[in-house]
Scaffold this motif. Structure first.
Motif, short mmCIF file in Angstrom:
data_model
loop_
_atom_site.label_atom_id
_atom_site.label_comp_id
_atom_site.label_asym_id
_atom_site.label_seq_id
_atom_site.Cartn_x
_atom_site.Cartn_y
_atom_site.Cartn_z
N GLU A 1 11.55 58.08 39.53
CA GLU A 1 10.96 59.35 39.09
C GLU A 1 12.07 60.31 38.68
O GLU A 1 12.95 60.65 39.49
CB GLU A 1 10.12 59.95 40.21
N LYS A 2 12.05 60.71 37.43
CA LYS A 2 13.06 61.64 36.94
C LYS A 2 13.02 62.94 37.74
O LYS A 2 11.96 63.53 37.95
CB LYS A 2 12.82 61.93 35.45
N GLY A 3 14.20 63.36 38.23
CA GLY A 3 14.29 64.57 39.03
C GLY A 3 14.16 64.33 40.53
O GLY A 3 14.40 65.25 41.32
N GLN A 4 13.77 63.11 40.92
CA GLN A 4 13.63 62.77 42.34
C GLN A 4 15.00 62.39 42.92
O GLN A 4 15.80 61.74 42.28
CB GLN A 4 12.67 61.59 42.50
N MET A 5 15.25 62.80 44.17
CA MET A 5 16.49 62.43 44.84
C MET A 5 16.32 61.09 45.56
O MET A 5 15.27 60.83 46.16
CB MET A 5 16.93 63.51 45.84
N TYR A 6 17.37 60.27 45.51
CA TYR A 6 17.39 58.96 46.14
C TYR A 6 18.67 58.80 46.94
O TYR A 6 19.69 59.43 46.65
CB TYR A 6 17.31 57.84 45.10
N THR A 7 18.61 57.93 47.97
CA THR A 7 19.82 57.53 48.68
C THR A 7 20.13 56.07 48.33
O THR A 7 19.23 55.22 48.33
CB THR A 7 19.68 57.66 50.20
N PHE A 8 21.38 55.81 48.05
CA PHE A 8 21.87 54.48 47.72
C PHE A 8 22.90 54.14 48.78
O PHE A 8 23.84 54.89 49.02
CB PHE A 8 22.49 54.50 46.33
N GLY A 9 22.70 52.98 49.47
CA GLY A 9 23.60 52.65 50.56
C GLY A 9 23.87 51.16 50.71
O GLY A 9 23.11 50.31 50.23
N VAL A 10 24.98 50.87 51.38
CA VAL A 10 25.42 49.49 51.63
C VAL A 10 25.99 49.41 53.03
O VAL A 10 26.79 50.27 53.44
CB VAL A 10 26.50 49.06 50.61
N ASP A 11 25.59 48.39 53.79
CA ASP A 11 26.23 48.06 55.06
C ASP A 11 27.22 46.93 54.78
O ASP A 11 26.84 45.86 54.30
CB ASP A 11 25.21 47.61 56.10
N VAL A 12 28.50 47.16 55.09
CA VAL A 12 29.55 46.19 54.77
C VAL A 12 30.60 46.24 55.88
O VAL A 12 30.83 47.29 56.48
CB VAL A 12 30.18 46.51 53.39
N ARG A 13 31.22 45.10 56.15
CA ARG A 13 32.29 45.08 57.15
C ARG A 13 33.43 44.18 56.68
O ARG A 13 33.22 43.23 55.92
CB ARG A 13 31.78 44.62 58.51
N ARG A 14 34.62 44.51 57.14
CA ARG A 14 35.79 43.69 56.80
C ARG A 14 35.69 42.36 57.54
O ARG A 14 35.18 42.28 58.65
CB ARG A 14 37.07 44.43 57.18
N TRP A 15 36.24 41.34 56.94
CA TRP A 15 36.04 39.99 57.45
C TRP A 15 37.29 39.45 58.14
O TRP A 15 37.31 39.21 59.34
CB TRP A 15 35.59 39.11 56.28
#
Length: 282
Positions: A200-214
């Motif tokens: 939806e244009k004008g809508q706020m979203y959160t973009f996320g990633v769970d990541v860890r060093r190996w």
């Protein structure tokens, strides 16, 4: 009771929904959160045992009308006599609703005894439905090598040895993750990208990633989260066992491309595991 008598009685209260904000109700995509709570303040003639009924009416995405009987002649409890009437409704009832449509809550109570007595209709409550957008990617043993829920490998993982799904755990309730083996020194650039539609244009979203060093040796991974219009999370070192990269942005188009970008070229070290990727509306 005559019409003249009923006009002199106190007004019956309008139901309210605890989770509503103003005249809007945001519907989550699952029942993981607390349920929707419909309440009615004590009315002038509330009595223990009084039969109550609740209907919910709305419009589905397929154009059909939704009408559900949620409460059917359930008696008022002693606790409700003091605190007011209340019922919890599973969010599952609202999953097929049309976004930006109206949802109406119709509450009735039988205020008088007798065979010919009919339930009294309380003022209905109408709320605008807002559907929460949610796209979550996790990994499993059956995943392929180049498409994970629409996430596609980029130039930083062009070598097919780089991104491989594997078990990530101690053998108890084994989870799976996307392992980056960084087999070459060409490991900087777009790691993963996905084109999202229906935003939806004008809508706020959160973009996320769970990541860890190996492996925890040599070159340190550095990742950022970006869209086709700018940076959402700036380049961040992945140094610990648990890292969460997350940022917010406002959609400027119904279709946007999101990216996970690597900023470390080296193939010695620079190893990490992605366990979850998500995009959610606020």
């Amino acid at each position: 009771m005559s019409n003249n008598e009923s006009n002199t009685l106190p007004r019956l209260p309008t139901p309210f929904v605890v989770q509503a904000v103003g005249k809007c109700l945001t519907v989550p995509t699952s029942d993981e959160e607390s349920r929707c709570t419909v309440s009615v303040a004590p009315w002038w003639s509330i009595e223990v045992g009084q039969p109550t009924t609740l209907h919910v009416c709305g419009y589905n995405r397929d154009g059909s009308t939704m009408m559900q009987l949620i409460v059917d002649k359930e008696p008022v409890t002693e606790d409700e006599y003091v605190k007011g009437w209340s019922r919890d409704i599973s969010w599952e009832h609202f999953q097929g609703l049309l976004d930006r449509s109206h949802l109406t809550f119709v509450f009735q109570a039988q205020l008088e005894d007798g065979e010919c007595s009919c339930p009294d209709l309380f003022p209905p409550l109408s709320l605008e439905v807002l559907l929460r957008y949610e796209d979550v990617t996790t990994f499993s043993a059956t995943d392929g090598t180049d498409n994970w829920n629409g996430w596609m490998r980029g130039e930083a993982a062009a070598d097919l040895r780089d991104l491989i799904v594997g078990p990530d755990g101690d053998g108890v309730g084994v989870r799976y993750g996307l392992f980056n083996h960084t087999s070459t020194n060409r490991s900087a650039g777009v790691l993963l990208s996905k084109s999202f539609h229906g935003l939806e244009k004008g809508q706020m979203y959160t973009f996320g990633v769970d990541v860890r060093r190996w492996i925890h040796k040599y070159a340190i991974p550095v990742l950022s989260l970006e869209s086709n219009t700018g940076v959402i999370v700036p380049p961040t070192e992945v140094t610990s066992a648990v890292n969460r990269l997350e940022g917010s942005f406002t959609a400027d188009s119904p279709q946007m491309v999101l990216k996970i970008v690597s900023h470390t070229e080296r193939g010695v070290g620079n190893d990490y595991i992605i366990s979850k990727i998500w995009l959610k509306s606020l």
